[in-house]
Every structure is written in C-alpha cells, then in structure tokens.
Motif scaffolding. Sequence first.
Motif, PDB file in Angstrom:
ATOM      1  N   ARG A 112      41.661  25.731 -12.049  1.00  0.00           N
ATOM      2  CA  ARG A 112      43.048  25.945 -12.456  1.00  0.00           C
ATOM      3  C   ARG A 112      43.981  25.627 -11.295  1.00  0.00           C
ATOM      4  N   LYS A 113      44.937  24.747 -11.546  1.00  0.00           N
ATOM      5  CA  LYS A 113      45.910  24.389 -10.525  1.00  0.00           C
ATOM      6  C   LYS A 113      47.088  25.355 -10.572  1.00  0.00           C
ATOM      7  N   LEU A 114      47.501  25.805  -9.424  1.00  0.00           N
ATOM      8  CA  LEU A 114      48.576  26.787  -9.341  1.00  0.00           C
ATOM      9  C   LEU A 114      49.941  26.123  -9.399  1.00  0.00           C
ATOM     10  N   PRO A 115      50.889  26.693 -10.153  1.00  0.00           N
ATOM     11  CA  PRO A 115      52.272  26.220 -10.048  1.00  0.00           C
ATOM     12  C   PRO A 115      52.796  26.489  -8.645  1.00  0.00           C
ATOM     13  N   VAL A 116      53.669  25.625  -8.182  1.00  0.00           N
ATOM     14  CA  VAL A 116      54.145  25.665  -6.794  1.00  0.00           C
ATOM     15  C   VAL A 116      55.654  25.876  -6.787  1.00  0.00           C
ATOM     16  N   MET A 117      56.118  26.780  -5.935  1.00  0.00           N
ATOM     17  CA  MET A 117      57.545  26.966  -5.705  1.00  0.00           C
ATOM     18  C   MET A 117      57.840  26.689  -4.238  1.00  0.00           C
ATOM     19  N   GLN A 143      51.378  36.901  -8.816  1.00  0.00           N
ATOM     20  CA  GLN A 143      51.627  36.473 -10.190  1.00  0.00           C
ATOM     21  C   GLN A 143      51.011  35.108 -10.492  1.00  0.00           C
ATOM     22  N   GLY A 144      50.179  34.631  -9.569  1.00  0.00           N
ATOM     23  CA  GLY A 144      49.498  33.364  -9.811  1.00  0.00           C
ATOM     24  C   GLY A 144      50.331  32.144  -9.482  1.00  0.00           C
ATOM     25  N   VAL A 145      51.325  32.293  -8.617  1.00  0.00           N
ATOM     26  CA  VAL A 145      52.203  31.193  -8.224  1.00  0.00           C
ATOM     27  C   VAL A 145      52.080  30.975  -6.721  1.00  0.00           C
ATOM     28  N   MET A 146      51.951  29.724  -6.306  1.00  0.00           N
ATOM     29  CA  MET A 146      51.947  29.395  -4.883  1.00  0.00           C
ATOM     30  C   MET A 146      53.385  29.284  -4.396  1.00  0.00           C
ATOM     31  N   LEU A 147      53.708  29.992  -3.314  1.00  0.00           N
ATOM     32  CA  LEU A 147      55.059  29.973  -2.760  1.00  0.00           C
ATOM     33  C   LEU A 147      55.020  29.308  -1.393  1.00  0.00           C
ATOM     34  N   ARG A 190      53.669  17.198  -1.920  1.00  0.00           N
ATOM     35  CA  ARG A 190      53.075  16.313  -2.933  1.00  0.00           C
ATOM     36  C   ARG A 190      51.728  15.758  -2.452  1.00  0.00           C
ATOM     37  N   ARG A 191      51.627  15.449  -1.162  1.00  0.00           N
ATOM     38  CA  ARG A 191      50.380  14.877  -0.629  1.00  0.00           C
ATOM     39  C   ARG A 191      49.284  15.918  -0.450  1.00  0.00           C
ATOM     40  N   ASN A 192      49.655  17.145  -0.077  1.00  0.00           N
ATOM     41  CA  ASN A 192      48.667  18.090   0.449  1.00  0.00           C
ATOM     42  C   ASN A 192      48.446  19.354  -0.365  1.00  0.00           C
ATOM     43  N   GLY A 198      47.123  24.018  -5.304  1.00  0.00           N
ATOM     44  CA  GLY A 198      48.392  23.861  -5.997  1.00  0.00           C
ATOM     45  C   GLY A 198      48.448  22.598  -6.835  1.00  0.00           C
ATOM     46  N   ASP A 199      49.380  22.597  -7.788  1.00  0.00           N
ATOM     47  CA  ASP A 199      49.555  21.460  -8.690  1.00  0.00           C
ATOM     48  C   ASP A 199      50.734  20.618  -8.229  1.00  0.00           C
ATOM     49  N   PRO A 200      50.506  19.422  -7.697  1.00  0.00           N
ATOM     50  CA  PRO A 200      51.621  18.585  -7.234  1.00  0.00           C
ATOM     51  C   PRO A 200      52.505  18.093  -8.363  1.00  0.00           C
ATOM     52  N   GLU A 201      52.062  18.268  -9.614  1.00  0.00           N
ATOM     53  CA  GLU A 201      52.866  17.869 -10.764  1.00  0.00           C
ATOM     54  C   GLU A 201      53.617  19.044 -11.388  1.00  0.00           C
ATOM     55  N   ASN A 202      53.577  20.181 -10.725  1.00  0.00           N
ATOM     56  CA  ASN A 202      54.306  21.363 -11.209  1.00  0.00           C
ATOM     57  C   ASN A 202      54.938  22.070 -10.016  1.00  0.00           C
ATOM     58  N   VAL A 203      55.984  21.447  -9.487  1.00  0.00           N
ATOM     59  CA  VAL A 203      56.671  21.942  -8.292  1.00  0.00           C
ATOM     60  C   VAL A 203      58.096  22.331  -8.664  1.00  0.00           C
TER      61      VAL A 203
END
Length: 529
Positions: A112-117, A143-147, A190-192, A198-203
């Motif tokens: 599961r890829k994490l949403p990123v803020m 809450q399952g979100v990468m900050l 986006r690269r790392n 994390g999900d680079p397509e959900n930033v």
Amino acid sequence: MNRLSRLFLLACGLSALSPAHAQTVTLPDGALRGSTQDGVTSYKGIPFAAPPVGAWRWRPPQPVEPWQGERDATSFGADCAQVAFGPPSARPKSEDCLFLNIWRPAQSEPGRKLPVMVWIYGGAFLFGSGADPTYSGAQFARQGVMLITINYRLGRFGFFAFPALSKEHPDEPKGNYAYMDQIAALKWVRRNVAAFGGDPENVTIFGESAGGVSVHTLLTSPAARGLFNKAIIESGGGRDGTLTGRPMSKDNADPNYPVSAQTTGINFARRQKIEGTDPAALANLRALPADQILDGGLETDGKDGARIYPGPIVDGTIVTQTAEQAYRKGQQTVVPLVIGSNSAEVTGGFLAASSKDELFSQFKSGKQAAMAAYDPAGDRPLAELLTMAITDRVWAEPARLTAAAYAAKGAPAYIYRFSYVADAMRDRFKEGAPHASELPFVFDTLQSRPGSQPTAKDEAVARTMNRYWANFARTGKPDGEGMPTWQAYTPAGDMIMDFRADGTAVGEADPRKARLDATEKADGSVIPR
C-alpha cells in the motif's frame, strides 16, 4: 500601518522524537538512518539540494553530493538564515539549510502506497522552519499519511535581483530562489518518496500565510506543473497584493510597484559600499557575511527612506504572472483544492479608518450597502468592524475568488472558516481566531507549545481538523465517516465548513456572503498591492 508592521502579521505558528530503534532507507544519494517511536518512523535533516553557499548563493538549487555510508537522519538540519521576528530559537541557522523531514507510519499494509503531504511554512518569507514543533507529522502518520516538511531560503537569500545576476547564466531562472527551493523539494519527493513507502502520484501541497502564497504560486507556475495532485491554502489570500510579485526591472514596470526588484538590489549593494552593477560587484555581494545579507530583513527604497519588502518577483520563468491574473484567465493547474482563513485574522493594518463613515465610504458597493452587510443594527464597535473588514478584504474574499476559479474549471474546491479559539486564549482573542492560530489544530500538535494545557474541547477540534486534512490528502475529499458533510463550493450554493467558536464543525451556506459580496466590489486601492 507601515509595511514593516504588516510583515509581522504574516507570521505563522519542534520536537525531535527520541529514537527507539533505527530504520534505514537507501536512496541514489546514499543511505539514511531514521528512528521509530510510538508507531511513527521519522527521517530528519535530509538534504534535497546542495548547500546554496559561496558561488551558489543566488543560484538555483544544485544536486546533492552523494555520501558514503549511512547518514544519521535522527536530528533536524539547520534552519535557513533569517532575522528573528519572534521568540528566539535554539536551533542553528545557516545558509546551508536545504533540508526536509519525513514522518510515516512505522507499519503499513504491504504494497500500500501512502498519500503524501508536503508542508510549506509561513513567516512572511522572512522566517520559519520545517523543524518547528507545531509542524510535527506524527499525528498525520498515525492516520496513514506521510508528512514532509521542507526548508526554503528566506529574506534576501530567497528573493534577490541584481543586473549582473540577470546576465550571469542567462539560461537559469532568476530572483525567486525560495520558490526554486520549493520546486526542487517537490522534485526530490517525486523521485524518492516511493523508497519511504509514499505514493508520488498522490502528493498534496499545503501552506499557511507566506506558505499559502507559495501554494498559489506553485498552482500557477509553469515550472511546478506535474509535481503535485492536490493543494490546501491556509490564510494565503489569492488576490494581487504585497506578497504576489513585483517587476524584475524597469523594463516590466508596474504602477503598483514603483521600485523594481533590480533597483532594490542596487540600493542594497550601495548600502554595503558596493558600487557598480558588473560581475565584480556581484562577487563582492556573494562575499558578504550572512548577517549583512539579512540586514534586518527589509529594504530601503532609496527615495524617501520607506522600508519595502524584498519578496517574490515576476521573473518570467518561475513567476510569469500573479496568481489572480492566472485565475482570471483560467490558467492554473487544476487539482482538488481546500482554501480558507480564520475569523479574525488581524486587528489592524491593511485598512485604516477613524470612524464607521470613513470605513464604509471605502466600499465601491456603496456606503449604505456596506453598512447593511457589516453593521445592520449600527451597534458594532469600530475596532470589531475593522477586524472583520480587513479579514474579509485580505483573506476571506480572495479565498472565495480562488475557489470560484477552480469551480469554473470543474475542480472540487472546499472553503473553510476557522473560528475556534483555544479555551486558554479566549480572554486574549475575543474577536475570533487570529492569523496562524489554526496551525496546532491542523497538525494536532497542541501539546507542542511550551506550557500548553489544552482542554478536552481543544483536543477534539484538533482531531477533527487533522482528520479532514488527512482525508483530503487520501481521496481529494475532506469528508469522512461520521463527520459533518463538507460540500464543495459552487457560486450558487456558496457552501463552507465553519469550524465554529463553540468547537463544532458545521457545513453551511457562508454566513458572510453579504460581507464578501460588498468586499468584492471594494475599491482596488484598499486591497494591498
């Protein structure tokens, strides 16, 4: 109110987590060793660009020099060099400051890829830090979100123009080094970010005050296209104003900005006894120590001694037009958006009046219409009316303008008003929630403030706001199960989410509509330009 005073109004609100066991991630630049505590893994002080020092001062951010072995990522890096406008901080400050910090859940579902803020701090582009304890990402991680929090260059390090700079490396963007840092950080993400789960397509990018202004810029800059998927703007305005961009040189003069950015740079050099505008003068500027570059944070315009702001520049590459200009043309990046402001942002500045008659006479909608919108019973004190009018003029109405621009493009836009004042602060802030006061509620970090003793109601409001923001990062909609419905804005419905003074969250038609309608027609000279 003078321009120096205005800058203090744009301020925005660190705690290191003691390591329990190490976590290592390997990137193309090298390996990072983070730490885990209470179910949250963090990585701090990660360089996303080379130190912008020496010959790299006033240059776009450069690639990181790879390192050998395992880099300790359990402590924050230095804050960017800055003038101290608030309480002193023990954190070191340096030009070598282009670091970011990551919080993620220690455990997550396999695959599961994490949403990123990605958080962009405020502080009038003069001060701030991604290491501020208010901005800890621990609660988002739970809450399952990468900050992710980032640093970016500030003051004259972040925004500077000079004739020799414009000629040096003509293929490079100029002037807006703070924005270039933000864009470099987003490219790093986006690269790392996948290496951290994390999900680079959900930033989702989000910021407050000058950070909110930055989000407006990223939404409308060609250089930031494709680097994020959603955006949140907290108290970031939206109309043309002091922090939206002035001309680079006399060649693209703007009557609202009588002093160009290059002229400001020349005036600064002269104050440092550096004459001329050739490469030798630029070399001398780069040789100045950091405290002389900071120089109190502001500029003298060289005419009447007035202090002016060395902020964002319309450079033609990073900033090609103001956000308002882009919104009016429909040229912004179209993504889901949350935008809003606080109920009593500031109590002075931006708008002056010594009587109600003088105040309401400044509304182009007409004095009688303004009176009916703001003071129908005629019993509101002038000070309260000024706070309402300033808040609407500088923040609330521009937020509605921005939301309308997104609704017109078919993108969901959600407006909020934050009216809650922490129980311990109610005697101090009787007119409503002031500028930046929502931040510890958004991050759910009320306990991070020294001496803070939040009440159960304070903590409940923080959990609610943090959950709305996390939901939006996950799905593009702030709603969640068991939460009050937050409807997207439409001009016909005019719906907002009101985080009320009593601690409840209510989705409703905007009760300020008559005020904002009157403000929308106000004389443009009143809106800071």
